[in-house]
Each structure stands twice: as C-alpha cells, then as structure tokens.
Motif scaffolding. Structure first.
Motif, PDB file in Angstrom:
ATOM      1  N   VAL A 139      -8.283  -5.604  -6.135  1.00 23.29           N
ATOM      2  CA  VAL A 139      -9.425  -5.075  -5.378  1.00 23.29           C
ATOM      3  C   VAL A 139      -8.946  -4.605  -4.004  1.00 23.29           C
ATOM      4  N   LEU A 140      -8.107  -5.413  -3.365  1.00 27.86           N
ATOM      5  CA  LEU A 140      -7.603  -5.061  -2.029  1.00 27.86           C
ATOM      6  C   LEU A 140      -6.726  -3.816  -2.083  1.00 27.86           C
TER       7      LEU A 140
ATOM      8  N   ALA B 263      -5.922   1.782  -0.589  1.00 31.80           N
ATOM      9  CA  ALA B 263      -4.896   2.685  -1.126  1.00 31.80           C
ATOM     10  C   ALA B 263      -4.647   3.877  -0.217  1.00 31.80           C
ATOM     11  N   GLY B 264      -5.677   4.296   0.537  1.00 36.32           N
ATOM     12  CA  GLY B 264      -5.533   5.501   1.354  1.00 36.32           C
ATOM     13  C   GLY B 264      -5.100   5.230   2.788  1.00 36.32           C
ATOM     14  N   LEU B 265      -4.692   4.039   3.069  1.00 32.75           N
ATOM     15  CA  LEU B 265      -4.412   3.627   4.456  1.00 32.75           C
ATOM     16  C   LEU B 265      -3.364   4.500   5.145  1.00 32.75           C
ATOM     17  N   PHE B 266      -2.361   4.943   4.413  1.00 35.56           N
ATOM     18  CA  PHE B 266      -1.261   5.683   5.051  1.00 35.56           C
ATOM     19  C   PHE B 266      -1.195   7.135   4.589  1.00 35.56           C
ATOM     20  N   GLY B 267      -2.310   7.677   4.177  1.00 29.76           N
ATOM     21  CA  GLY B 267      -2.299   9.070   3.733  1.00 29.76           C
ATOM     22  C   GLY B 267      -3.136   9.193   2.491  1.00 29.76           C
TER      23      GLY B 267
ATOM     24  N   VAL C 177       0.870  -1.178   0.000  1.00 26.80           N
ATOM     25  CA  VAL C 177       0.000   0.000   0.000  1.00 26.80           C
ATOM     26  C   VAL C 177       0.913   1.236   0.000  1.00 26.80           C
ATOM     27  N   PRO C 178       0.589   2.247  -0.831  1.00 29.27           N
ATOM     28  CA  PRO C 178       1.442   3.438  -0.891  1.00 29.27           C
ATOM     29  C   PRO C 178       1.686   4.023   0.498  1.00 29.27           C
ATOM     30  N   HIS C 179       2.944   4.364   0.750  1.00 30.22           N
ATOM     31  CA  HIS C 179       3.313   4.861   2.075  1.00 30.22           C
ATOM     32  C   HIS C 179       4.256   6.045   1.885  1.00 30.22           C
ATOM     33  N   PRO C 180       4.001   7.147   2.623  1.00 28.75           N
ATOM     34  CA  PRO C 180       4.778   8.361   2.382  1.00 28.75           C
ATOM     35  C   PRO C 180       6.270   8.193   2.662  1.00 28.75           C
ATOM     36  N   ASP C 181       6.622   7.306   3.536  1.00 28.74           N
ATOM     37  CA  ASP C 181       8.025   7.164   3.910  1.00 28.74           C
ATOM     38  C   ASP C 181       8.682   5.968   3.223  1.00 28.74           C
ATOM     39  N   PHE C 182       8.002   4.857   3.180  1.00 35.08           N
ATOM     40  CA  PHE C 182       8.612   3.616   2.674  1.00 35.08           C
ATOM     41  C   PHE C 182       8.330   3.359   1.195  1.00 35.08           C
TER      42      PHE C 182
ATOM     43  N   SER D  87       7.430   6.858  -3.559  1.00 35.02           N
ATOM     44  CA  SER D  87       6.317   7.317  -2.739  1.00 35.02           C
ATOM     45  C   SER D  87       5.050   7.526  -3.541  1.00 35.02           C
ATOM     46  N   GLY D  88       3.992   6.982  -3.021  1.00 36.33           N
ATOM     47  CA  GLY D  88       2.677   7.264  -3.580  1.00 36.33           C
ATOM     48  C   GLY D  88       2.448   6.735  -4.969  1.00 36.33           C
ATOM     49  N   SER D  89       3.312   5.857  -5.445  1.00 36.45           N
ATOM     50  CA  SER D  89       3.050   5.364  -6.791  1.00 36.45           C
ATOM     51  C   SER D  89       2.807   3.860  -6.775  1.00 36.45           C
TER      52      SER D  89
END
Ligand code: AMP
Length: 514
Positions: free
Chosen positions: A478-479, A484-488, A417-422, A509-511
C-alpha cells in the motif's frame, strides 16, 4: 495409532471433564467435557451431512466459541478445516470456494456460495449425540488449508497436515513450558495460524485454559491480565498496552510469559516493555506455511530485535536467494527451513510448490535474515521488500530500527520508491508517538551517525499511523503504491534530495519490484 490431531489433544485432556477450557469476558465458561460433547455433536452432524474424510469445510465467521467448535469438529470428522478472514468480500470468497471446492461452506448466506449460517448448524447439532469416534488419520493427511495473506498475486492455500500441527504444538508447549495451570489471554483472530494453531493448539495440548476475547482492546486486556498467566500477541498489542496509562508493573506482575510474533517487534517496544513491567517479551518467528520456526529462549536471554534460535527439530539455513548456496555465518540471505513443521505444499499448485522448495526439501521462506554468533536469527525484511538503491542492498529492518530509536518516533516503515537516478530510493514513513512531533530534518540528522549514507532515507514522510492488516503487519505494498510518484512520474511530489555518497546506477530505473 491414528495421527488425528484431535485424538492427540484428547489424550491430554484433564482427567476431570469439569475442568475449565475457556472463559469469555461475560463469565460464560466451557469445560473440557463441554468441548468434547459439543464438538462430538457437530462432528456427527457433519458426518450425517455426508462430509467425508479429506473434504474441505470452509468457514467465514467472526471469532466465537461456536467457530472454534467447528475447527475441532472438522478435525474429528477427518475433514480439512478452511477458515476465511471475515473481512473478505463476496468476490474474494468466490475465488476461495472455486479454488478449494469445499463440501460445506459455513458463513453468511448473503455472501453466496451456498453458505449455511453457523447459528443454524450449531442449533441443528444440538439434536445429535455427543459420542463420536474420531476419524482415523495418517500423519500426512491434511488437517487444514490456510490461505496465505499474500499481498501480491492470488492467495494460495497452504496444506497443513495433522503431523505438521501436532509436532509444532508439542515443540512450542515444551519450549514455552505450557502446563495445565496456565491461562492464556487469547485476543487473536482464529482464521490465522497465530490464534488458531499457536495459541489454541498449545493450550489444548497442555490441558490448560484460555480467556477468549473477540478482539484486542487494551483496557479490557489489562483488566483480564489479572486472571491470566500467558499472553500471545502481535506487536501492536504490545504498543497499545504501553500507550495505556493503566498498564503498570503491577498489572503484569503475576504473568508468566508474554509472546510476540506475526510481525517484527521493534527493539524499542521490547525495551520499553521490559522497563515498564520487568518482563522480556519472548519473540518468535513463523509463517502460515511453516508454523513456528524460531523462538527466543524461555530460559536464557530474549534478545530485542531477534527472533531467537531455530526451535528443536527445525533446520534453518541462510542461502543465496538465486543459487540456493548456503551463505557464510553472519551474512544476510534468504531464510530456508526444513522440518516436521513445514507444510506439504500449495493446494492444487504443484508448480508453485516446486518453485518454493529446494531439491533437498528446504522451503524458501522469502524472508531475508542472518544468524549471529550466538545462533540467534535476525530478520531483515521480506525478500521483495529489500531496497536496491544505486546497486546497493538496503535491508529495511536495519533502517527502521535506527529510526525507531530516535526521540518521538512511534513506528516507522522503510520502502523502496522508484528513482530516476538510483533505481530505487530509500523512503521512510514515520508516525510520531502520542503528543509528540517528528520532523523530516530531525530524523535525517538523527541518522547521520548511525547509518551509512546510502542507507539513509532520501525522504522521510510523517504520517498519523502506518497502514496495517489485522495481524498488525505493515502493508508495504500500500505504501509503495501510495508513494510511487515521489521522485518523478505522475503525481510526483517536490523533493530536495541530495546525497553525500557516490553510487552506480542500478539499471532498474522506474521498475518497482514486488
Ligand atoms: P503469516 O503467514 O501471515 O503468518 O506471515 C508470515 C510472515 O510474517 C513471515 O514470513 C515474516 O515475514 C513475518 N513474521 C512473522 N513473525 C515475525 C517476527 N517475529 N519478526 C518479523 N517478521 C515476522
């Protein structure tokens, strides 16, 4: 000699035409003689309608004996069988018809596309003669086009030749020791490679018989196992059997073989099944494009969590996804295969076909895996499902296996899942077993000993059940969309994420990749 697949089946049919080929739960039966007669009548009708060798015959219909006869009659007429999932909508059907341009579309006229209903075709065939000379075909001529279940982008038509199907059916018949006395419990759909080719072709080549069920229901399957010797299923069939109180050692006592494929069978299910019944499920691996590539052995260890060594005649290697260079033994890379089982390419997509084959003819499956010291293949996930977190690769299958081994967990899917840091974060979606409860903290604590910190999920989400398609495959797309918005970003959920390890930023990030 003609390479028509049906001619090969026919050469193996039992000498006595009264021998049973298929029985239905109602007790209705179809003998090999009936099969020959009915497919001959329909092949005559197809020819009479102007269907020529090479023409596509598309069918969208529920599972039935009539639909199976269409497959056989199409082969006999030298035409190309094109089965479509009954779940497809009218809009989806339009795409397949435009892409494949079938000479005949058998289906519900309400769906458009000039569909002819299966019932009227079957009725019209009754007036035709039974005798039919099967159209001569060359080994490389098309027998079928199966559209891939492709979760992203447009579904592509995999072109399968007579010799692709014949060679793989023959290989599997031998590998799994199919013989005339076998009776297969057939509860798989027949628009997909598993139920259509693996199950049906192997039965026909062996002159064996099958119990033909419209769908899988555990209670009914358990009752009918008493009359069967082999069952082929997707992993969910096995988890449902295990969840049923009537599924005992006695219920499976006289069975010869249980085969699983089309999606990963968890090591937990494999072990629980063996404990309950004494049978080690034989797991194999294949795909629409390649037919079956690997299989655990009939004699010899069937190792939980592996799909076994390559089948005879199939070359399999592990390569670097980008360069194509072969990886050293034991390392993870993309699985590539070459052999008589591998399809001819994608229908009317020469560029896509060229992209998916290496110059030396190996097909790039898109599955990531490794080969262990015993020569067994381990699948670690689809290439597009690999999670890159802090620049490190995490293979979902490893994390899923560790979670599924924890108490109370029935099934689990690991996604990025997209994560701002990882860049991406590992997230596990977990469903509890019946009457059990699973809690995020307990899962995370339970993994502390078994997995390196960077592989452990940043979040564990507990759900009632995982979204699966009809073949039992977890729909990770689907998951990924759902979470997708779990971390921001929009719709972000609260997270108390902490991590013990130090990782570089992946720069992704975010992609989300797909
Ligand atoms: P399909 O073309 O619908 O048969 O899907 C083929 C894909 O299913 C393969 O590329 C694998 O990703 C997956 N698959 C099939 N069999 C197995 C297996 N035994 N274990 C893990 N994945 C499997």
């Amino acid at each position: 000699m003609s390479a028509n697949l049906f001619s090969l089946f026919r050469a193996r049919f039992p000498a006595d035409p009264a021998t049973t080929f298929l029985v239905e739960p109602s007790g209705a039966a179809l003998s090999y003689g009936d099969l020959l007669g009915r497919s001959g009548r329909l092949a005559n009708l197809l020819r009479g309608c102007g269907i020529a060798p090479g023409d596509r015959v598309a069918i969208q219909a529920g599972k039935s004996v009539d639909a199976l006869i269409v497959y056989l009659a199409t082969l006999r007429a030298g035409a190309v069988h094109l089965p479509l999932n009954p779940a497809y909508t009218a809009a989806e059907i339009r795409y397949f018809l435009e892409d494949a341009e079938p000479a005949l579309f058998i289906g519900d006229p309400a769906r458009g596309g000039g569909a002819r209903p299966l019932e009227s075709l079957t009725a019209a065939a009754q007036a035709m003669p039974e005798a039919f000379a099967d159209a001569p075909r060359a080994p490389d001529d098309l027998a079928a086009i199966l559209y891939t279940s492709g979760t992203t982008g447009r579904s592509k038509g995999a072109m399968l030749t007579h010799s692709n199907l014949a060679s793989n059916a023959e290989t599997l018949r031998e590998a799994w020791r199919f013989a005339a006395g076998d009776r297969l419990l057939h509860a798989l759909p027949i628009f997909h490679t598993h139920g259509l080719f693996v199950a049906t072709n192997v039965t026909l080549l062996a002159g064996a018989s099958m119990i033909f069920l419209p769908a899988f229901e555990a209670g009914e399957a358990i009752r009918l196992l008493a009359q069967a010797s082999v069952m082929m299923g997707v992993p969910t069939f096995y988890t449902r059997l295990l969840a049923h109180p009537d599924f005992t050692r006695e219920a499976a006592a006289h069975m010869r073989l249980f085969v699983s494929g089309s999606a990963p069978l968890s090591a937990e299910t494999h072990r629980a099944f063996e404990e309950r019944t004494g049978h080690a499920i034989l797991e194999r691996y294949g795909m629409t494009e390649t037919n079956m590539n690997t299989s655990n052995p009939y004699d010899g260890p069937r190792v939980a969590g592996t799909v076994g060594p390559p089948l005879p005649g199939v070359e399999l290697r592990i390569a670097d996804p980008a360069s194509g260079a072969e990886r050293p033994p034991g390392e993870v890379g993309v699985i590539e295969v070459r052999g008589p089982n591998v399809f001819k390419g994608y229908w009317r997509r020469p560029e896509k076909s060229a992209e998916d084959f290496r110059a030396d003819g190996f097909f790039i499956t898109g599955d990531m895996g490794r080969i262990d010291a015993a020569g067994y293949v381990h699948i670690v996930g689809r290439a597009k499902d690999v999670v890159i977190t802090g620049g490190l690769n995490v293979y979902p299958a490893e994390v899923e296996a560790a979670i599924e081994a924890l108490p109370g967990v029935a099934e689990c899917a690991v996604i990025g899942v997209p994560h701002p840091d990882f860049g991406e974060a590992v997230v596990a979606i977990v469903a509890a077993g019946p009457g059990e409860a699973v809690e995020e903290g307990a899962v995370r604590a339970g993994l502390a000993q078994s997995l390196a910190a960077f592989k452990r999920p940043k979040r564990v989400l507990v759900v009632d059940a995982l979204p699966r398609n009809v073949m039992g495959k977890v729909q990770k797309t689907v998951l990924r969309e759902r979470h997708a918005g779990l971390f921001g970003g929009p719709g972000a959920e609260e997270t108390s994420e902490t991590d013990g390890g130090r990782f570089e930023r992946s720069g992704k990030s975010g992609s989300p990749r797909d």
